[in-house]
Design an enzyme around this catalytic site. Structure first.
Site, PDB file in Angstrom:
ATOM      1  N   LYS A  79      10.704   4.283 -44.496  1.00 37.06           N
ATOM      2  CA  LYS A  79      11.498   3.454 -45.403  1.00 37.06           C
ATOM      3  C   LYS A  79      12.994   3.705 -45.274  1.00 37.06           C
ATOM      4  O   LYS A  79      13.662   3.109 -44.448  1.00 37.06           O
ATOM      5  CB  LYS A  79      10.998   3.614 -46.831  1.00 37.06           C
ATOM      6  CG  LYS A  79       9.593   3.046 -47.029  1.00 37.06           C
ATOM      7  CD  LYS A  79       9.219   2.870 -48.454  1.00 37.06           C
ATOM      8  CE  LYS A  79       7.786   2.387 -48.624  1.00 37.06           C
ATOM      9  NZ  LYS A  79       7.519   1.048 -48.055  1.00 37.06           N
ATOM     10  N   ASP A 108       3.591  13.390 -47.863  1.00 36.75           N
ATOM     11  CA  ASP A 108       4.013  12.013 -47.608  1.00 36.75           C
ATOM     12  C   ASP A 108       5.256  11.740 -48.443  1.00 36.75           C
ATOM     13  O   ASP A 108       5.182  11.470 -49.640  1.00 36.75           O
ATOM     14  CB  ASP A 108       2.890  11.044 -47.976  1.00 36.75           C
ATOM     15  CG  ASP A 108       3.259   9.589 -47.714  1.00 36.75           C
ATOM     16  OD1 ASP A 108       4.459   9.299 -47.504  1.00 36.75           O
ATOM     17  OD2 ASP A 108       2.362   8.728 -47.747  1.00 36.75           O
ATOM     18  N   PHE A 159      -1.206   6.248 -52.451  1.00 39.53           N
ATOM     19  CA  PHE A 159      -0.826   5.087 -51.651  1.00 39.53           C
ATOM     20  C   PHE A 159      -0.124   5.603 -50.404  1.00 39.53           C
ATOM     21  O   PHE A 159       1.011   6.086 -50.461  1.00 39.53           O
ATOM     22  CB  PHE A 159       0.099   4.131 -52.401  1.00 39.53           C
ATOM     23  CG  PHE A 159       0.431   2.917 -51.559  1.00 39.53           C
ATOM     24  CD1 PHE A 159      -0.450   1.856 -51.484  1.00 39.53           C
ATOM     25  CD2 PHE A 159       1.587   2.868 -50.800  1.00 39.53           C
ATOM     26  CE1 PHE A 159      -0.181   0.756 -50.682  1.00 39.53           C
ATOM     27  CE2 PHE A 159       1.866   1.777 -49.990  1.00 39.53           C
ATOM     28  CZ  PHE A 159       0.987   0.713 -49.932  1.00 39.53           C
TER      29      PHE A 159
END
Length: 406
Positions: free
Chosen positions: A261, A232, A147
């Site tokens: 984030k 990531d 993801f």
């Protein structure tokens, strides 16, 4: 307002969203109005322990005083210039973020998906300019069940049909291999490979943690093949797993790290691509950009986030409380939990399907005052703010036990 009136107000707010908001989310039926630390409060005045923390965007809790103060002070001075001009906050932010992550250069962006897209562009440019891959032939190897976001390029190399179906045609140039499988990865890498792009821990897939040595193996394989290792760390980074970066659990230094984030402190969207000068240095003016990337408000908040992490306090808290989390979940195995994976303050919990889906378990926990979110099937994620206390964490685990055993 009476309790029934507050309940009606909550339902009315939920119903009001239906005709005007695109239905791209299926949120739990709770309407949050206020928050502080690890707690949120709904419009009815009911408090919930936030065990999701905005998918790690709220690593420092809701409205952390240092972050709110940094934002307030910057709002009184300057919010946006675009990168058409210099501003007085960007260089300091970039220098400190590079030092925190042990890298040379920083490419500031806004969202996690932007960071991934930027990482892809940088890897391809490097492949053409430095590695010598023929034009338009660069490939990037990714892992199944990944993801990395939901742009059309990114969902094109997703294996989640919910994310992919109906959004093609997709961008070519990606090869998908099983996660945690070095042999499959080696077979997929060839002279056209610009990069291997993976999550050190696959969050959306259920907090899947690879075998010891996998990340080091990826690093060695990419070094031998002359391609980049792009990690990531948008969900796993910035303290979540007990280290500044999740790759630090092995002696691994990627060429490029993608951040997001938590970098915005739960206040503004901030992301970044950080890496070596050899790689990020391939970009030239006009080849990539973002109006809001690296804006003064984002740089001020991002600098305050880096300052919090420079002390090591939050990394230590995640590691220490991670022991509490693992021990609590281990005690529930066989009592509604069929398995779990945890690192730091991050866990994927597989619930006995006979007790309900992940969505159903999340709704039961919500009714008991604990907010989590499901991933797939009967798996839920736990990712509390790193400011959570041991008592609060044990309370949440006790509530999970109640929901699973009552």
């Amino acid at each position: 307002m009476t309790a029934p009136a507050r309940a009606r107000a909550s339902q009315e707010l939920i119903r009001a969203e239906e005709p005007v908001l695109a239905h791209n989310y299926h949120p739990l039926p709770v309407v949050v109005a206020r928050a502080e630390g690890a707690w949120v409060e709904d419009v009815e005045g009911r408090r919930y322990l936030d065990m999701l923390a905005g998918y790690s965007a709220l690593n420092f809790g809701h409205r952390h005083p240092a972050l709110v103060d940094a934002a307030h002070r910057q709002l009184d001075r300057l919010t946006l210039t675009s990168r058409a001009f210099h501003h007085d906050r960007l260089a300091g932010f970039a220098e400190r973020l590079a030092a925190l992550t042990g890298t040379d250069m920083v490419l500031p962006m806004n969202t996690g998906a932007e960071a991934v897209e930027s990482g892809i562009k940088v890897a391809r440019k490097w492949a053409y300019d430095v590695k010598g891959v023929p034009a338009d032939h660069a490939t990037i190897v990714v892992a199944a069940d990944n993801f990395h976001g939901r742009t059309t390029t990114i969902v094109g190399f997703s294996t989640d049909e919910t994310a992919r179906a109906g959004f093609g045609p997709f961008t070519p140039g990606f090869r998908v291999v099983p996660y945690n499988d070095l042999a499959a990865l080696e077979e997929a890498v060839d002279e056209t490979t610009a990069a291997v792009l993976i999550e050190p821990i696959q969050g959306e897939a259920g907090v899947l943690i690879p075998d010891d040595g996998y990340l080091a193996g990826v690093r060695e394989l990419t070094r031998r093949a002359g391609c980049l290792f792009v990690a990531d760390e948008i969900q796993s980074g910035l303290g979540r797993t007990g280290r500044t970066l999740a790759v630090e659990h092995e002696p691994v230094v990627p060429d490029v790290v993608l951040l997001g984030k938590a970098l915005g402190g739960g206040i503004v969207p901030v992301s970044a691509v950080v890496g070596s000068r050899e790689v990020l240095g391939v970009l030239r003016p006009g080849e990539h950009g973002s109006t809001f990337g690296g804006n003064p408000l984002a740089a001020a908040v991002g600098t305050a986030v880096v300052e919090l992490l420079e002390t090591g306090e939050f990394q230590r808290r995640a590691a220490e409380l991670g022991t509490v989390l693992r021990e609590g979940l281990a005690a529930l195995v066989g009592r509604g939990v069929v398995g779990f994976r945890a690192r730091g303050l991050w866990a994927g919990v597989d619930v006995d399907p006979a007790l309900g889906s992940g969505r159903e378990i999340s709704e039961r926990l919500m009714r008991e005052g604990v907010l989590v979110k499901d991933t797939h099937g009967s798996t839920i994620r736990l990712a509390p703010p790193l400011t959570v206390t041991g008592e609060e964490l044990r309370g949440a685990l006790g509530t999970l036990e109640k929901v699973l055993t009552s």
